[in-house]
Design an enzyme around this catalytic site. Structure first.
Site, mmCIF file in Angstrom:
data_model
loop_
_atom_site.group_PDB
_atom_site.id
_atom_site.type_symbol
_atom_site.label_atom_id
_atom_site.label_comp_id
_atom_site.label_asym_id
_atom_site.label_seq_id
_atom_site.Cartn_x
_atom_site.Cartn_y
_atom_site.Cartn_z
ATOM 1 N N GLY A 137 -0.267 91.218 -59.234
ATOM 2 C CA GLY A 137 0.889 90.429 -59.634
ATOM 3 C C GLY A 137 1.799 91.173 -60.590
ATOM 4 N N ASP A 160 -1.394 87.075 -62.893
ATOM 5 C CA ASP A 160 -2.769 87.258 -63.353
ATOM 6 C C ASP A 160 -3.357 88.448 -62.612
ATOM 7 O OD1 ASP A 160 -5.340 87.088 -64.240
ATOM 8 O OD2 ASP A 160 -5.847 85.281 -63.139
ATOM 9 N N GLY A 173 -11.635 87.385 -61.740
ATOM 10 C CA GLY A 173 -10.959 87.640 -60.479
ATOM 11 C C GLY A 173 -9.512 87.232 -60.589
ATOM 12 N N GLU A 174 -8.642 87.968 -59.919
ATOM 13 C CA GLU A 174 -7.210 87.710 -60.058
ATOM 14 C C GLU A 174 -6.869 86.301 -59.586
ATOM 15 O OE1 GLU A 174 -2.988 89.999 -59.202
ATOM 16 O OE2 GLU A 174 -4.910 90.959 -58.843
ATOM 17 N N GLY A 175 -6.200 85.564 -60.431
ATOM 18 C CA GLY A 175 -5.843 84.176 -60.155
ATOM 19 C C GLY A 175 -6.752 83.194 -60.870
#
Length: 673
Positions: free
Chosen positions: A520, A516, A569-571
């Site tokens: 990554g 994500d 946001g990433e994740g």
């Protein structure tokens, strides 16, 4: 945890071994240190003892504060328990603490309970904590009762504290040996000559790793109401166990090793290098699971694109009936990039996000709690400006790769079934764009998303600065090698290197990963040169509207499952989509086969019980039009032994077309109704 890989450390050593000097050197880089002195003042006429104490005081920098606990042994536990995450404590030493503990003035005392309280305080400490203690286990048994009481009490203390600490070091004659290595030992603690272990390339052992330690239960923030979700379980990476020695018939086996100054050094282990042979998902169970979907009792046309989730889970689990992921862990990597890559980012914002996640606030932590997922925050080293020079040194890249591998192994040993890779860091998107440009030949402006300020405004000036930084970095490295480790060192930085290690370690342990965001996907691009199997263990729920993620997904052959364009946001985007993925797996695992294909009819009504009986005995009747007269399972022709199901369409009842249905072809795994 600290960047060094530990936040609680026990330093053991004999008299004049150098243990105190070593412990002081470990915290010398801290802006402020609280020195906790435990030794009693002693006899005023004992000048030699007074000289020792004076020498200790003289070595302390002026910025250090001193707190004495000799008057009350319970005070040490209170100091450690009250220390915050931004504090650094140096306790010197536990021998003085035990001396006060055994003082008749403090008797009667429950020594075991007091030692247990100290160990519990150390284990739950959020501060960076270094404890010094004499090692008494190598000496002879004292001849006096008081001497035996002291050695017994101090030995029990050392054992309890060593078990509670992330790492344990033994100093002998000024030389340091790591009895319980941390995931990243300090640089000066590793012998410089031990930098090239003789191992078989790409060979990993079946290590005996300890499960990660769970951080103390966190208090519920004041702004959370009683109806809010439970805070996620926040984990801290466990210390590496003592490695098992390699055997002569298994070269290179044993625990993973680190041939750098940033990780514990052992003689055997894994060498991360291009061309490693890691496991692949099962080739057969994935297609079988998708084909099986066509037989399930689903009212509609099927799961659509979520069939990919079922096929992915089946291949990674090795079964045609995959189960939903129950144990999920989120790895949040926090690492900044200096220079133009972080243009437009607020100073300290990524650290604030990491603290927010630890406290159970913010989108990532809330979604992790909602999905019953553990949360592990990992700090990566800050990357230098890539436009001026390498972002990391070669040693730092090696350390980050092994550290990431170790995190994945810890998760696998703890029974984690799915990893969610998350990241927060200033300049991370620009570094990922540089990696994409170097590995996929992309133009930086096309893969670098626009800069959005905290007020929701577009900052084109900052975007141009980021593009210029990536351009200059690519120009600087135009004649450099494009091997995986070279790209990580020159352009990637600590967060992408750590993420790459996580992907490799997860692949080695057959743990699927949800990607994500740019960090990554950039790590997945780099991992192709180290182990091409890694991308087959990755799933991309959504591209989040980021151009770099879309390009990387196309190169990697990862089709985003949904197009919600969430940018949480990433994740967090992956966690938002996770319930949908679990729902698809739940249906695939629990729905029965359609009655027309021989499955049971669970309609549960009494009216059609006789029809089901007639069907089972072969006496059901039909109308001759291909339609059953009773319930869905009463047509003998469709439930005959070994007969193919008849999907003939009914004749139209009146004027109109002679066929019914759309021209759209039925996709694999969909049941034609």
């Amino acid at each position: 945890m600290s960047v060094d890989g530990w936040h609680t450390l026990l330093v053991l050593g004999g008299i004049r071994s150098g243990k105190s000097e070593f412990a002081e050197s470990l915290v010398a880089d801290a802006p402020t240190v609280r020195y906790v002195a435990t030794a009693p003042a002693g006899d005023p006429e004992d000048t030699e003892w007074a000289t020792r104490l004076a020498a200790h005081r003289a070595r302390r920098p002026g910025s250090w504060s001193t707190e004495e606990t000799a008057a009350d042994p319970g005070r040490l536990v209170e100091v450690i328990a009250a220390a915050g995450p931004n504090e650094t404590l140096l306790v010197d030493d536990l021998g003085g603490w035990v001396t006060v503990l055994l003082d008749p003035a403090h008797q009667p005392a429950d020594d075991t309970a007091t030692i247990a309280e100290l160990a519990a305080a150390v284990r739950s400490s959020t501060a960076r904590l270094v404890l010094v203690s004499p090692e008494v286990g190598l000496s002879l048994v004292p001849t006096t009762p008081l001497g035996r009481a002291f050695t017994d009490a101090l030995g029990a203390t050392n054992r309890a504290v060593a078990d509670a600490c992330d790492a344990v070091a033994l100093v002998v004659a000024g030389q340091t040996a790591w009895l319980k290595p941390a995931t990243s030992a300090p640089a000066h603690a590793v012998p410089p000559e031990a930098t090239s272990p003789e191992t078989e390339p790409g060979r990993a052992a079946a290590p005996h790793h300890a499960a990660p330690q769970t951080a103390p239960t966190q208090a519920v923030p004041a702004d959370l109401g009683a109806g809010d979700v439970t805070l996620p379980e926040v984990l801290t990476p466990a210390a590496a166990p003592v490695p098992a020695p390699a055997t002569s018939d298994e070269p290179g086996t044993g625990d993973w090793a680190a041939p750098t100054m940033a990780l514990p050094m052992i003689a055997t282990g894994l060498v991360i290098q291009p061309g490693m042979e890691l496991p692949m998902p099962d080739d057969y169970t994935g297609p079988q699971a998708v084909d099986r979907l066509a037989t399930l009792d689903i009212p509609g046309a099927g799961l659509g694109v979520l069939e990919q989730v079922v096929g992915f889970a089946a291949a990674t689990q090795g079964t045609s009936t995959p189960r939903p992921w129950d144990s999920v862990r989120v790895l949040l990597i926090q690492g900044d990039h200096e220079g133009g890559a972080s243009a437009g980012a607020s100073a300290g914002e990524s650290a604030r996000r990491a603290r927010q996640a630890r406290a159970g606030r913010g989108a990532l932590a809330r979604l992790a709690a909602e999905n019953r997922a553990g949360l592990q925050i990992v700090e990566a080293p800050v990357a230098a400006p890539m436009e001026d020079g390498p972002a990391l040194s070669a040693d730092e890249v090696e350390a980050a790769l092994r550290y990431g591998w170790r995190l994945a192994e810890q998760a696998a040993d703890a029974g984690v079934q799915l990893l969610v890779l998350a990241a927060c860091g200033a300049g991370a998107e620009a570094a990922a764009a540089a990696v994409l440009a170097a590995t996929a030949g992309a133009e930086p402006p096309t893969v670098l998303g626009r800069v959005i300020t905290e007020q929701g405004e577009i900052d084109d000036t900052a975007w141009m600065v980021r593009c210029a930084a990536v351009r200059d970095a690519l120009h600087r490295t135009r004649r450099s090698a494009r091997e995986a480790k070279d790209v990580l060192a020159e352009l990637g930085g600590g967060d992408i290197a750590l993420a790459t290690g996580v992907l490799l370690g997860a692949t080695a342990r057959k743990v699927p990963v949800l990607l994500d965001g740019p960090v990554g996907t950039a790590a997945a691009m780099v991992s192709r040169d180290l182990a091409g199997q890694a991308r087959h263990w990755c799933l991309l729920p959504d591209h989040g509207g980021r151009p770099g993620v879309r390009l990387a997904a196309d190169v990697l052959g990862l089709t985003p499952l949904v197009d919600l364009r969430l940018d949480l946001g990433e994740g967090a985007t992956a966690l938002a989509a996770l319930p949908l993925l679990r729902s698809a797996l739940t249906l695939a695992a629990t729905l029965p086969v359609h009655p027309s294909l021989g499955g049971p009819d669970h309609s549960g009504t009494d009216d059609d019980a006789g029809d089901r009986t007639d069907t089972d005995t072969g006496t059901g009747t039909g109308t001759g039009t291909g339609e059953p007269t009773g319930d869905d399972g009463s047509d003998d022709d469709r439930t005959g032994s070994g007969a193919e199901p008849d999907f003939a369409e009914p004749e139209p009842a009146g004027p109109g077309p002679t066929t019914i249905g759309s021209d759209e072809p039925v996709s694999p795994g969909r049941r034609a109704d």
